[in-house]
Design a protein around this motif. Structure first.
Motif, PDB file in Angstrom:
ATOM      1  N   HIS A 192       0.817  -1.218   0.000  1.00  0.00           N
ATOM      2  CA  HIS A 192       0.000   0.000   0.000  1.00  0.00           C
ATOM      3  C   HIS A 192       0.851   1.270   0.000  1.00  0.00           C
ATOM      4  CE1 HIS A 192      -3.152  -2.551   2.392  1.00  0.00           C
ATOM      5  NE2 HIS A 192      -3.209  -2.799   1.101  1.00  0.00           N
TER       6      HIS A 192
ATOM      7  N   GLU B  91       3.745   4.270  -0.606  1.00  0.00           N
ATOM      8  CA  GLU B  91       4.560   5.021  -1.550  1.00  0.00           C
ATOM      9  C   GLU B  91       5.919   5.258  -0.907  1.00  0.00           C
ATOM     10  OE1 GLU B  91       2.784   8.589  -2.972  1.00  0.00           O
ATOM     11  OE2 GLU B  91       1.001   7.581  -3.772  1.00  0.00           O
TER      12      GLU B  91
ATOM     13  N   ARG C 293      -3.641   6.147  -1.681  1.00  0.00           N
ATOM     14  CA  ARG C 293      -3.303   4.741  -1.464  1.00  0.00           C
ATOM     15  C   ARG C 293      -4.216   4.105  -0.427  1.00  0.00           C
ATOM     16  NH1 ARG C 293       1.502   2.482  -3.290  1.00  0.00           N
ATOM     17  NH2 ARG C 293       2.039   3.454  -5.276  1.00  0.00           N
TER      18      ARG C 293
ATOM     19  N   GLU D 207      -7.417   3.323  -2.221  1.00  0.00           N
ATOM     20  CA  GLU D 207      -7.190   2.171  -3.100  1.00  0.00           C
ATOM     21  C   GLU D 207      -7.163   0.868  -2.304  1.00  0.00           C
ATOM     22  OE1 GLU D 207      -3.386   0.508  -5.609  1.00  0.00           O
ATOM     23  OE2 GLU D 207      -3.767   2.678  -5.642  1.00  0.00           O
TER      24      GLU D 207
END
Length: 374
Positions: free
Chosen positions: A255, A257, A354, A357
């Motif tokens: 998940h 970044e 994220r 998502e």
């Protein structure tokens, strides 16, 4: 560890509290029983320690039919925690906690040593609280003593009936967190009765959603929220059940970044940032702060780093991450190595995009894996 086989409880006036109930609870599993008042969940739990006797079917604990076990002996070997706690007002906290070991034949010194050990485990220093009486404690402290007392004889099974229902929401959430940590260490087999769906979702390895005297769905919280098997269950868990999945969906490395990373004592890397914010880590790789995309012309990384207070451990829930974003008004949350062996090393950041998502993927996976809702 606990097995119900076609268990029924019918009272003399014809009321059926529990109707043909069959389910199993595995060793070390925490199962929450949730449903509206009067649905039979407390009756179910009380039949395990024979405070209520079934009118049909059988209940087995650790492979033994409890009907063939002396009820007093059975209760001494099953931990029991209730909302009202039930501490003896004329006994000290240490004496209350030592009650069951004493009944089982332990000497006074051994029972008190065991009681002190458990008080410490639930966050009550026995040197401070051991000699106090129940009326000298807060509601949350009394609940902790109740949990310690229930664990004093090291029972394999723990029954909990609305144990945190009488305290305020802030204390309730703290007690839930502490109990989850305790359960992770002790791995008791737990039946936990609650009318609070949020509590059932947060605590349960699996949850049983009750209708009237029957279990309508028995599955993991994620599956119940993502794939309710009937209109009744869908209505009970609510139209916002997708949002409730925030509490049961863990933050995973996939998940995250990974923006640029600079160390606290590095020279200011203006060119390396290339218009991106950077995460600042200390000499041990733990998050220290962050640098803006266009840092000032002069100064060191240490001097220019801004605080990065929003952080959670890998494996924490998306709800915890979202709460951290809101609490610190942050555009991202630092995710660190966590858990029992965690050292707080920086792993990446979770952004709102994220998080969204991850939630959508979680809902979709539950719907694909679960029973198609009717």
């Amino acid at each position: 560890m606990i097995r119900f086989e076609h268990v029924t409880k019918r009272y003399a006036d014809g009321t059926t509290a529990v109707d043909d109930l069959s389910f199993e609870v595995a060793e070390g599993e925490l199962v929450t029983l949730v449903g509206p008042s009067g649905c039979g969940k407390t009756t179910t739990m009380k039949m395990v320690n024979r405070l209520v006797e079934p009118t049909g079917g059988s209940i087995h604990v650790a492979g033994r039919d409890i009907a063939a076990t002396d009820p007093v002996d059975l209760r001494r070997r099953i931990g029991y925690v209730i909302q009202q706690v039930g501490l003896f007002p004329h006994r000290t906290v240490l004496e209350n906690t030592a009650t069951v070991p004493r009944l089982l034949g332990s000497g006074r010194a051994a029972a008190h040593a065991r009681a002190a050990e458990l008080l410490d485990l639930v966050g009550l220093d026995p040197r401070t609280y051991g000699d106090r009486y129940p009326d000298q404690l807060s509601g949350g402290q009394r609940q902790r003593v109740g949990v310690a007392r229930a664990l004093a004889a090291d029972p394999p099974v723990l029954l909990m009936d609305e144990p945190f229902g009488a305290v305020d929401p802030v204390v309730r959430e703290h007690l839930q967190s502490e109990f989850l940590k305790l359960q992770a260490q002790m791995r008791k087999t737990v039946l936990f009765v609650t009318h609070d769906l949020e509590e059932a979702v947060r605590l349960g390895d699996r949850m049983a959603v009750y209708g009237q005297g029957r279990i309508e769905q028995f599955d993991t919280p994620a599956t119940v929220l993502g794939a309710p098997v009937s209109p009744y269950v869908a209505d009970f868990v609510g139209a916002d059940r997708a949002l409730r999945r925030l509490a049961v969906t863990p933050v995973e490395e996939g998940h995250l970044e990974r923006p640029p990373v600079v160390r606290i004592d590095d020279p200011l890397p203006r060119a390396a940032l290339d218009g991106s914010r950077a995460v600042v880590v200390d000499e041990d790789g733990r998050p220290y702060g962050w640098l803006p995309a266009a840092p000032a012309a002069k100064g060191t990384v240490r001097e220019l780093a801004r605080p990065m207070d929003a952080r959670v451990a890998l494996g924490a829930s998306l709800k915890e991450a979202f709460s951290a974003m809101l609490r610190y008004d942050a555009g991202w949350v630092a995710v660190v190595a966590g858990g029992g062996e965690g050292d707080g090393r920086y792993l990446g950041v979770l952004t709102p995009d994220r998080l969204h998502e991850a939630l959508r993927r979680s809902v979709g996976e539950a719907a694909d894996a679960g029973v198609t809702p009717r």
